[in-house]
Design an enzyme around this catalytic site. Structure first.
Site, PDB file in Angstrom:
ATOM      1  N   LYS A   1       5.453   2.807  -8.109  1.00 55.78           N
ATOM      2  CA  LYS A   1       6.484   3.225  -7.152  1.00 55.78           C
ATOM      3  C   LYS A   1       7.399   4.297  -7.734  1.00 55.78           C
ATOM      4  CE  LYS A   1       6.786  -0.590  -3.983  1.00 55.78           C
ATOM      5  NZ  LYS A   1       7.610  -1.587  -3.328  1.00 55.78           N
TER       6      LYS A   1
ATOM      7  N   LYS B   1      -4.554   0.554  -2.005  1.00 55.92           N
ATOM      8  CA  LYS B   1      -4.161  -0.584  -1.170  1.00 55.92           C
ATOM      9  C   LYS B   1      -3.690  -0.093   0.199  1.00 55.92           C
ATOM     10  CE  LYS B   1      -0.046  -2.415  -1.730  1.00 55.92           C
ATOM     11  NZ  LYS B   1       1.185  -3.122  -2.101  1.00 55.92           N
TER      12      LYS B   1
ATOM     13  N   LYS C   1       2.452  -0.198   3.852  1.00 54.93           N
ATOM     14  CA  LYS C   1       3.334   0.225   4.936  1.00 54.93           C
ATOM     15  C   LYS C   1       3.726   1.688   4.789  1.00 54.93           C
ATOM     16  CE  LYS C   1       5.646  -4.288   4.600  1.00 54.93           C
ATOM     17  NZ  LYS C   1       6.568  -4.928   3.658  1.00 54.93           N
TER      18      LYS C   1
END
Ligand code: TYM
Length: 344
Positions: free
Chosen positions: A122, A205, A208
């Site tokens: 991230k 993956k 969202k």
């Protein structure tokens, strides 16, 4: 003194959470919400949380955060979580999470945080600019779980490392203070779709926050959009084989088989047995039909529930009262163990 294993004093308690950040995906449904529904029943006390304090580790527009919180609770209830038998609430309404989170910031080691792959993913090259909260996030997650002495944590594969860290934090706390206070938490990662992948790139993956909406199925997508996304999903030219071994190296094909198995409640083996030799022109429409049959009743109910946010707030408030009643005495004991004076 410091063993964490099987202390019979601990009840079988499930805790899990979802961040209200952006729309919910098929990954959230198959990797989390569906297994959560299945864990309700006589074997476990189940606690399900909308983890809004986790969401704000990256910027959230306040209005959208409120809406996303309502979307998550609506998704839980529409999928079959019963707020009368499970505890359903949002994290920020129960102070024990943040309070125990701070204590765990003082137990966890910086070196442990540096090993967290999700933080590295991230933060990327931008690690100096992200919030301190994003870095400390796994300690707050450990607090979510351990404020309830939860023994079982159903999550998708991507959360495994965080649940393992929770065990390390519990063990260090028990060791440092010479107590057998926090239980050993078990990640529950079972089923064929615990790592649902991106529809355009089978090495990533489904999330969202991916770049393109075509990469993911959202729980609120219409039937037409679901069919279109599966039709355009990346695959390879070969037909489906008659055994799983032959799907090795075919990540996108394997992902669609796993999604089919997850939605239908069977195994990838059973899906392969049924569709051996089928081409994508046959398999993709069958998968789209199955996804619509499973998701449409849930998304219809979600829309109905989201039209009445006051009702959802009431559910969250009642759940927070129940969560508070469980976590407050545990936090009080932590304060006593640590030596923090409580005189009121
Ligand atoms: P979050 O909000 O990213 O995801 C919520 C749950 O959905 C699962 N999931 C997936 N499963 C399979 N395939 C996917 N593509 C996929 N994407 C998401 C996640 O594994 C997760 O179970 N840190 C957590 C939230 C959290 C939590 C907790 C979980 C905070 N405190 C305590 C358990 C216990 C997170 O960001 O999940």
């Amino acid at each position: 003194m410091t063993t964490l294993d099987a202390n019979p004093a601990f009840t079988q308690r499930v805790f899990s959470g979802i961040k209200p950040s952006g729309g919910l995906t098929l990954g959230n449904y198959l990797g989390a919400i569906k297994p959560w529904v299945n864990m309700q029943g006589p074997d476990f006390e189940t606690i399900y949380c909308v983890v809004d304090l986790h969401a704000i580790t990256v910027w959230q527009d306040p209005k959208e955060l409120r809406a996303a919180t309502h979307e998550v609770v609506a998704a839980m209830i529409a999928s079959g979580i019963d707020p009368d038998s499970s505890v359903v609430f949002n994290q920020s309404q129960v102070a024990a999470h943040a309070q125990l989170g701070w204590i765990f910031n003082c137990v966890a080691r910086v070196g442990w945080m540096n090993r967290m792959t999700q933080f590295k993913d991230k933060a990327g090259k931008n690690a100096e600019q992200v919030s301190l909260g994003l870095y400390a996030y796994p300690a707050l997650m450990a607090a979510d779980i351990l404020a309830y002495h939860a023994t079982h944590v159903p999550v998708g594969e991507d959360q495994k490392q965080h649940v393992e860290l929770t065990r390390d934090i519990a063990a260090k706390f028990n060791h440092d203070f010479g107590v057998d206070f926090f239980p050993k938490t078990n990640p529950v990662i079972e089923g064929p779709a615990m790592r649902v992948m991106n529809l355009r790139d089978g090495s990533k993956k489904m999330s969202k926050s991916g770049e393109s909406d075509m990469e993911r199925i959202n729980m609120l997508d219409t039937a037409e959009l679901i069919a279109k996304k599966f039709k355009k999903a990346r695959t390879d030219p070969a037909a489906l084989p008659d055994n799983l071994e032959d799907l090795k190296g075919r990540a996108e094909a394997r992902n669609l088989v796993d999604i089919y198995a997850g939605l239908s409640g069977t195994t990838p083996e059973a899906v392969i047995a049924e569709y051996a030799g089928a081409g994508w022109g046959q398999f993709k429409p069958a998968l789209a039909d199955l996804a619509v049959a499973k998701l449409a009743p849930i998304s219809d109910e979600m829309r109905r529930l989201m039209a009445d946010p006051a009702e959802l707030d009431q559910i969250l408030g009642k759940g927070a009262d129940k969560a508070e009643a469980i976590s407050r005495p545990i936090l009080d004991q932590v304060y006593d163990i640590v030596g923090l004076v409580r005189s009121r």
